[in-house]
Motif scaffolding. Structure first.
Motif, mmCIF file in Angstrom:
data_model
loop_
_atom_site.group_PDB
_atom_site.id
_atom_site.type_symbol
_atom_site.label_atom_id
_atom_site.label_comp_id
_atom_site.label_asym_id
_atom_site.label_seq_id
_atom_site.Cartn_x
_atom_site.Cartn_y
_atom_site.Cartn_z
ATOM 1 N N GLY A 100 133.117 -106.978 21.456
ATOM 2 C CA GLY A 100 134.222 -107.928 21.425
ATOM 3 C C GLY A 100 135.068 -107.862 20.169
ATOM 4 O O GLY A 100 135.981 -108.664 20.004
ATOM 5 N N LYS A 101 134.786 -106.919 19.276
ATOM 6 C CA LYS A 101 135.615 -106.748 18.090
ATOM 7 C C LYS A 101 136.806 -105.861 18.455
ATOM 8 O O LYS A 101 136.842 -105.260 19.523
ATOM 9 N N PHE A 102 137.771 -105.771 17.545
ATOM 10 C CA PHE A 102 138.959 -104.954 17.791
ATOM 11 C C PHE A 102 139.027 -103.842 16.763
ATOM 12 O O PHE A 102 138.870 -104.075 15.572
ATOM 13 N N LYS A 103 139.283 -102.634 17.246
ATOM 14 C CA LYS A 103 139.442 -101.511 16.336
ATOM 15 C C LYS A 103 140.888 -101.034 16.393
ATOM 16 O O LYS A 103 141.580 -101.182 17.398
ATOM 17 N N VAL A 104 141.326 -100.443 15.279
ATOM 18 C CA VAL A 104 142.712 -100.008 15.136
ATOM 19 C C VAL A 104 142.724 -98.775 14.245
ATOM 20 O O VAL A 104 141.829 -98.578 13.415
ATOM 21 N N GLU A 105 143.729 -97.922 14.438
ATOM 22 C CA GLU A 105 143.899 -96.753 13.582
ATOM 23 C C GLU A 105 144.716 -97.134 12.357
ATOM 24 O O GLU A 105 145.514 -98.074 12.394
ATOM 25 N N HIS A 106 144.538 -96.402 11.261
ATOM 26 C CA HIS A 106 145.282 -96.672 10.043
ATOM 27 C C HIS A 106 146.737 -96.236 10.174
ATOM 28 O O HIS A 106 147.056 -95.286 10.898
ATOM 29 N N ALA A 107 147.609 -96.910 9.450
ATOM 30 C CA ALA A 107 149.003 -96.509 9.335
ATOM 31 C C ALA A 107 149.137 -95.482 8.202
ATOM 32 O O ALA A 107 148.146 -95.147 7.545
ATOM 33 N N PHE A 108 150.345 -95.008 7.963
ATOM 34 C CA PHE A 108 150.681 -94.104 6.849
ATOM 35 C C PHE A 108 150.026 -92.731 6.970
ATOM 36 O O PHE A 108 149.749 -92.094 5.959
ATOM 37 N N HIS A 109 149.808 -92.247 8.189
ATOM 38 C CA HIS A 109 149.189 -90.931 8.331
ATOM 39 C C HIS A 109 149.984 -90.039 9.283
ATOM 40 O O HIS A 109 149.456 -89.120 9.887
ATOM 41 N N SER A 110 151.290 -90.303 9.415
ATOM 42 C CA SER A 110 152.061 -89.523 10.369
ATOM 43 C C SER A 110 153.027 -88.545 9.710
ATOM 44 O O SER A 110 153.278 -87.471 10.245
ATOM 45 N N HIS A 111 153.584 -88.882 8.565
ATOM 46 C CA HIS A 111 154.524 -87.972 7.908
ATOM 47 C C HIS A 111 154.554 -88.286 6.421
ATOM 48 O O HIS A 111 153.892 -89.215 5.952
ATOM 49 N N ILE A 112 155.292 -87.467 5.653
ATOM 50 C CA ILE A 112 155.336 -87.545 4.182
ATOM 51 C C ILE A 112 153.911 -87.474 3.635
ATOM 52 O O ILE A 112 153.453 -88.340 2.885
ATOM 53 N N LEU A 113 153.188 -86.434 4.037
ATOM 54 C CA LEU A 113 151.786 -86.317 3.654
ATOM 55 C C LEU A 113 151.581 -85.476 2.400
ATOM 56 O O LEU A 113 150.488 -85.457 1.851
ATOM 57 N N LEU B 280 146.320 -112.377 22.550
ATOM 58 C CA LEU B 280 147.229 -111.325 23.012
ATOM 59 C C LEU B 280 146.563 -110.391 24.015
ATOM 60 O O LEU B 280 147.236 -109.837 24.886
ATOM 61 N N LEU B 281 145.261 -110.190 23.860
ATOM 62 C CA LEU B 281 144.537 -109.258 24.734
ATOM 63 C C LEU B 281 143.395 -109.996 25.430
ATOM 64 O O LEU B 281 142.246 -109.918 25.018
ATOM 65 N N PRO B 282 143.697 -110.748 26.472
ATOM 66 C CA PRO B 282 142.652 -111.531 27.150
ATOM 67 C C PRO B 282 141.630 -110.644 27.860
ATOM 68 O O PRO B 282 141.888 -109.498 28.144
ATOM 69 N N ARG C 119 148.058 -100.665 20.536
ATOM 70 C CA ARG C 119 147.635 -100.489 19.149
ATOM 71 C C ARG C 119 146.173 -100.830 18.897
ATOM 72 O O ARG C 119 145.566 -100.313 17.970
ATOM 73 N N PHE C 120 145.608 -101.707 19.694
ATOM 74 C CA PHE C 120 144.248 -102.190 19.470
ATOM 75 C C PHE C 120 143.380 -101.919 20.684
ATOM 76 O O PHE C 120 143.846 -102.007 21.822
ATOM 77 N N LYS C 121 142.113 -101.611 20.440
ATOM 78 C CA LYS C 121 141.141 -101.428 21.519
ATOM 79 C C LYS C 121 139.980 -102.371 21.269
ATOM 80 O O LYS C 121 139.561 -102.571 20.117
ATOM 81 N N LYS C 122 139.451 -102.931 22.327
ATOM 82 C CA LYS C 122 138.323 -103.848 22.203
ATOM 83 C C LYS C 122 137.020 -103.061 22.267
ATOM 84 O O LYS C 122 136.861 -102.172 23.109
ATOM 85 N N THR C 123 136.088 -103.355 21.362
ATOM 86 C CA THR C 123 134.794 -102.685 21.368
ATOM 87 C C THR C 123 133.851 -103.406 22.326
ATOM 88 O O THR C 123 134.171 -104.471 22.852
ATOM 89 N N ALA C 124 132.676 -102.848 22.531
ATOM 90 C CA ALA C 124 131.707 -103.442 23.454
ATOM 91 C C ALA C 124 131.237 -104.811 22.969
ATOM 92 O O ALA C 124 130.873 -105.665 23.774
#
Length: 63
Positions: free
Chosen positions: A20-33, A61-63, A13-18
């Motif tokens: 050291g911050k963490f980026k994530v995609e938004h929820a609520f964008h898969s159905h019932i649009l 969680l992500l060492p 769910r999370f990716k580490k940036t160069a």
């Protein structure tokens, strides 16, 4: 000391940036649009950076 295992659920769910911050995609964008406005759906496309308070927990969680 044994190595710390990566939390696999968090790793998907999370990716580490160069910087050291963490980026994530938004929820609520898969159905019932149909009821969501175009502006709302457009803003959900973009990823976001996790707040500093939550990033401290993710570092464990992500060492």
């Amino acid at each position: 000391m044994p190595k710390i295992k990566t939390h696999r659920g968090a790793a998907k769910r999370f990716k580490k940036t160069a910087n050291g911050k963490f980026k994530v995609e938004h929820a609520f964008h898969s159905h019932i649009l149909g009821k969501k406005s175009a502006k709302r759906k457009r803003n959900l496309r973009k990823g976001t950076i996790i707040s500093a308070a939550d990033a401290d927990r993710l570092k464990r969680l992500l060492p």
